[in-house]
Enzyme design. Sequence first.
Site, PDB file in Angstrom:
ATOM      1  N   ASP A 105      64.790  31.520  42.075  1.00 37.81           N
ATOM      2  CA  ASP A 105      65.099  32.274  43.289  1.00 37.81           C
ATOM      3  C   ASP A 105      64.020  31.944  44.328  1.00 37.81           C
ATOM      4  O   ASP A 105      64.024  30.860  44.880  1.00 37.81           O
ATOM      5  CB  ASP A 105      65.133  33.767  42.912  1.00 37.81           C
ATOM      6  CG  ASP A 105      65.796  34.643  43.951  1.00 37.81           C
ATOM      7  OD1 ASP A 105      65.480  34.492  45.138  1.00 37.81           O
ATOM      8  OD2 ASP A 105      66.600  35.504  43.584  1.00 37.81           O
ATOM      9  N   LYS A 133      68.995  29.087  43.431  1.00 36.15           N
ATOM     10  CA  LYS A 133      69.349  29.674  44.729  1.00 36.15           C
ATOM     11  C   LYS A 133      68.396  29.109  45.774  1.00 36.15           C
ATOM     12  O   LYS A 133      67.426  29.763  46.167  1.00 36.15           O
ATOM     13  CB  LYS A 133      69.159  31.195  44.710  1.00 36.15           C
ATOM     14  CG  LYS A 133      70.181  31.988  43.994  1.00 36.15           C
ATOM     15  CD  LYS A 133      69.900  33.463  44.275  1.00 36.15           C
ATOM     16  CE  LYS A 133      70.653  34.375  43.378  1.00 36.15           C
ATOM     17  NZ  LYS A 133      70.354  35.779  43.680  1.00 36.15           N
TER      18      LYS A 133
END
Length: 182
Positions: A105, A133
């Site tokens: 992330d 991501k």
Amino acid sequence: MPDRPYVIDEMISAKTIAARVEALAADITAHFADTDKLIVVGLLRGSFVFIADLVRELRLPVEVDFLEASSYGNSTQSSREVRILKDLRGEIEGRDVLVVEDIVDTGFTLSHVMHILQGRKPRRLEICALLDKPARREVPIKATWTGFEIPDEFVVGYGIDFAQRNRNLPYIGKVRFTQNAG
């Protein structure tokens, strides 16, 4: 229990995940073909389902270990401190090590963990992440192997939780908050 009602929309099917895990394992097996033993380090808790499926597909001698790290701070701004809650049991100096992560992330915690592990002088140190991501990245870190690149969505399933729920879903699903959970 989450205090807001939500539904989960399937994003990546169990069948698609299984096929991708098999392909990742083939690439990892080829990369580490000369190893006498690959130490596979799962980052707890979200990676446990992924690591179980991945190691069963590796055609290498493997040892499995786990590390649990936590970034903590208040909900509006992270303190950017990382605590190791569970460290490795074994030594990795001179060994081939594969770190298995559920989601890359912001990259902050993974970067910190990799710095710690690199300081222990492994022969090779690589990362395999189920999900990436990139839209959320704050620290420049990239997995050697990535299962799926996803948009900035809140996801659950296949070991990944929301308030300790939904880890048991066989697929990756997107959480959608609703007025009514029906």
